[in-house]
Design an enzyme around this catalytic site. Structure first.
Site, PDB file in Angstrom:
ATOM      1  N   GLU A  58       0.817  -1.228   0.000  1.00  0.00           N
ATOM      2  CA  GLU A  58       0.000   0.000   0.000  1.00  0.00           C
ATOM      3  C   GLU A  58       0.841   1.264   0.000  1.00  0.00           C
ATOM      4  OE1 GLU A  58      -0.729  -2.651   1.708  1.00  0.00           O
ATOM      5  OE2 GLU A  58      -2.796  -3.181   1.196  1.00  0.00           O
ATOM      6  N   HIS A 126     -10.052  -5.033  10.670  1.00  0.00           N
ATOM      7  CA  HIS A 126     -10.709  -4.786   9.379  1.00  0.00           C
ATOM      8  C   HIS A 126     -11.958  -3.921   9.497  1.00  0.00           C
ATOM      9  CE1 HIS A 126      -8.143  -8.108   8.053  1.00  0.00           C
ATOM     10  NE2 HIS A 126      -8.377  -7.732   6.818  1.00  0.00           N
TER      11      HIS A 126
END
Ligand SMILES: Cc1ncc(C[n+]2csc(CCOP(=O)(O)OP(=O)(O)O)c2C)c(N)n1
Ligand SMILES: [Mg+2]
Lengths: 328, 329
Positions: A58, A126
């Site tokens: 990322e 998450h």
């Protein structure tokens, strides 16, 4: 008007913008096979150069999107809110700061689409709803759509905007159906929702609820129940948090005299706190009762549904908060 | 490799420009004309100058905190650079960036980053744009031996390699990160050895030799423009001065041998280039001295320009936040 699912609205926005402007391209993990749904069928139409599956890096590919935006591209990055932590350096040190630090030389038309998968047993790693952290950092525009039409219209605006934007896509809404006008029905044949304009979801006179993202639907449900008892609630959806339409919020509070803020993010130093602070500074004399924040409890997101269901704002909590404002 | 005389003389000029710029910065900084960190590039001039001489104005670079050498090497203006250090409106960033954030978007200098390793993915992104559009430009990321240990470097090199992007990763290995030697922090003998892990060529180059840097970088640029992908170049060099101006007053204890410093000072990149030019009959001693003197003069003028430029006004605080402005909260 067509009934469209939230995820389809995202897909339509990207597809229309990629057709309109060759400098728009998308990148992210597993987007060619559209595992999250929003990027379905884009590979076949636009090809591999404009639909890029990235390595699991990322920080690297956020930075690559930023660099591409500096030299004339309009990248749209797909990610999960929770994965932005490992790319914070690129988001903050580069995307947010470059333009100012270089005296206005850098222009960064880059969009980060970050899904928020909370409320579905995804546990602490998450389930983030991290927009308040980015509100604290100047330099990034922040949008949190609450329905398919706004999702589409705000994402299209974000792609055309010349500043870095993070779109927080509320996972609890992914299956939501809503009316999204066909382009042919619209003036200019485009659905473009401007930044910095709140939407009055429902008008009322007794109490204002400012609701963010997935909390908008809970607030509508709360308002429906309260209406049955003769309590008239106004629901305002700011739609964009940076810029924030404080005028609409202040005007509503002036009318109702009461304010509840429903926000799925953690409650400390949050969008809810910022709105509460604006109203206390600039709308204090309109208030007839203390402001109520209904935001996530200040704990991590537990896995088990029996605990997770207690974390976020929902209609019963919002109703209780509205009642507290009416007691005084 | 036959190198054009103009390029050789341009390299000499830019190296003198950096040297004299940095000497002036040290002088005026210690006289208190401006404050803030500044990291001198003295001793390392051949690295950036040799590398940037292989680029066009339409190519892009990103850099780091040791930031004066890169823009000057790419053809940036010393007056705007100096005015930026002085915090004035005529500075490259109108006084908002300072020493560590010089940038000149008109000639592909996308900006220096004070967060180390952070500007490397950005350079990869510029190259990604070239790849998507089919443009022929390349981009180059400067970083130090210290920053070579950042995760961003590894993500960037892998990304550039799998996408076959026109990027040059240019490590300025001056062998120290502040006071910590690279031998203690880099697991391989040379940063360039890491290239094999990303399936790209790695080149170890004498960073005191501008011609060697130019030749290596030219080969990498050629590869990149031909669509053959990225290259990692390590210029082995040494910083002759302190890590940053004023740091000598705070660091406890020596971390570099006096003998080691003296040894490297004998390999001054300006001496090395001038000797080659003179011995090969490309320039005379007088021509070299004239170039030096001209750059002294230009730096002098740049300093006057900086001193005479006004500070920004209070309302400038709110400028340059947004391309499509929004109301202040
Ligand atoms: C992410 C980050 N960590 C630490 C620092 C503090 N710092 C500034 S310069 C420096 C050493 C850098 O060494 P190197 O990359 O070799 O560059 P050099 O200074 O030798 O040119 C450090 C640790 C920083 N600026 N950024
Ligand atoms: Mg170093």
């Amino acid at each position: 008007m067509a009934q469209t699912v939230f995820l389809e609205a995202i897909n339509q926005a990207i597809q229309e913008e990629m057709r309109r402007d060759e400098s728009v391209f998308i990148l992210g993990e597993d987007i060619r096979r559209a595992i999250y749904g929003a990027t379905a069928d884009l590979l076949s139409e636009f090809g591999e150069k404009r639909v890029l599956d990235t390595p699991l890096s990322e920080n690297g590919f956020f930075g690559a999107a930023i660099g591409a935006s500096l030299v004339g591209m309009r990248p749209v990055v797909e990610t999960l809110t929770s994965f932005m932590w490992v790319a914070m350096d690129q988001l903050i040190s580069q995307a947010a700061k470059m333009r100012y630090m270089f005296g206005g030389q850098a222009t960064l038309p880059v969009v980060f689409r970050a899904s928020m998968f909370y409320g579905a047993g995804s546990a602490a790693h998450h389930s983030d709803r991290s927009y308040p952290m980015f509100m604290n950092m100047p330099g990034i525009k922040i949008i949190v759509p609450s329905n398919p039409a706004d999702m589409k219209g705000l994402l299209k605006t974000a792609i055309r905007d010349d500043d870095p934007t993070i779109v927080f896509e509320d996972g609890t809404l992914f299956g939501m159906r809503g009316e999204v006008p066909d382009n042919s029905e619209l003036p200019g044949e485009e659905l473009l929702v401007p930044f910095g304009e709140a939407r009055t979801v429902r008008e009322g006179t007794d109490c204002t609820i400012v609701a963010i993202g997935g909390a908008v639907n809970h607030s509508i449900a709360a308002a429906d129940q309260l209406a049955a008892e003769g309590i008239s609630v106004e629901v305002i959806d700011p739609r964009t948090l940076v810029p924030l339409d404080k005028k609409s919020i202040l005007e509503s509070v002036e009318k109702t005299g009461r304010l509840v803020i429903a926000d799925p993010a953690h409650k400390v130093c949050s969008a809810a706190s910022e709105i509460a602070s604006i109203v206390s500074e600039e709308g204090f004399w309109s208030l007839q009762a203390p402001i109520q924040k209904v935001a996530s409890e200040q704990v991590h997101i537990p896995y088990t549904p029996s605990l997770e269901k207690h974390v976020y704002p929902d209609a019963p909590k919002i109703i209780a908060a509205v009642r507290r404002t009416l007691e005084s | 490799m036959e190198i054009d005389r103009d390029i050789l003389l341009l390299m000499l000029r830019r190296m003198w420009m950096i040297r004299n710029f940095e000497l002036k910065v040290m002088e005026v900084h210690s006289a208190g004309e401006f404050s803030g960190a500044a990291h001198p590039y003295i001793g390392e001039e051949a690295v950036a100058v040799g590398a940037c001489a292989a680029l066009e104005d339409t190519d892009y670079i990103t850099g780091n905190h040791r930031s004066h050498g890169h823009p000057i090497a790419k053809g940036g203006r010393v007056d705007k650079a100096m005015a930026e250090l002085y915090g004035r409106v005529d500075g490259y960033c109108k006084g908002k960036g300072g020493s560590m954030h010089l940038a000149d978007y008109s000639i592909g200098i996308l900006g220096e980053s004070g967060i180390l390793g952070s500007s490397v993915p950005v350079a990869v992104g510029a190259a990604l744009a070239a790849h998507i559009r089919g443009d022929k430009f390349v981009s180059m990321a400067f970083f130090g031996d210290g920053a070579s240990n950042q995760g961003a470097l590894h993500e960037s090199m892998n990304l550039a390699s799998v996408w076959n992007l026109p990027v040059i990763f240019l490590c300025e290995n001056n062998q120290y990160a502040v006071t910590t030697s690279y031998a203690e922090t880099v697991a391989v003998d040379h940063v360039s050895d890491r290239a094999s892990a990303y399936n790209m060529p790695g080149m170890l180059v004498d960073g005191q030799d501008a011609i060697a840097m130019y030749e290596a970088t030219s080969a990498a640029v050629k590869r990149a423009r031909a669509g053959e992908g990225p290259t990692l170049i390590e210029g082995l060099t040494y910083r002759f001065e302190e890590h940053s101006l004023g740091l000598g007053r705070v660091a406890r204890g020596a971390y570099r041998d006096e003998a080691e410093i003296a040894e490297w000072r004998k390999r001054d990149p300006l001496d090395i280039l001038e000797k080659t030019l003179i011995s090969q009959g490309i320039a005379t001693r007088e021509e070299c001295d004239a170039i030096n003197a001209e750059t002294v003069e230009e730096v002098e003028k740049a300093t006057e320009f900086a001193r005479n430029s006004p500070f920004p006004e209070p309302e400038d605080l709110f400028e340059d936040m947004w391309a499509n402005p929004i109301p202040l909260p």
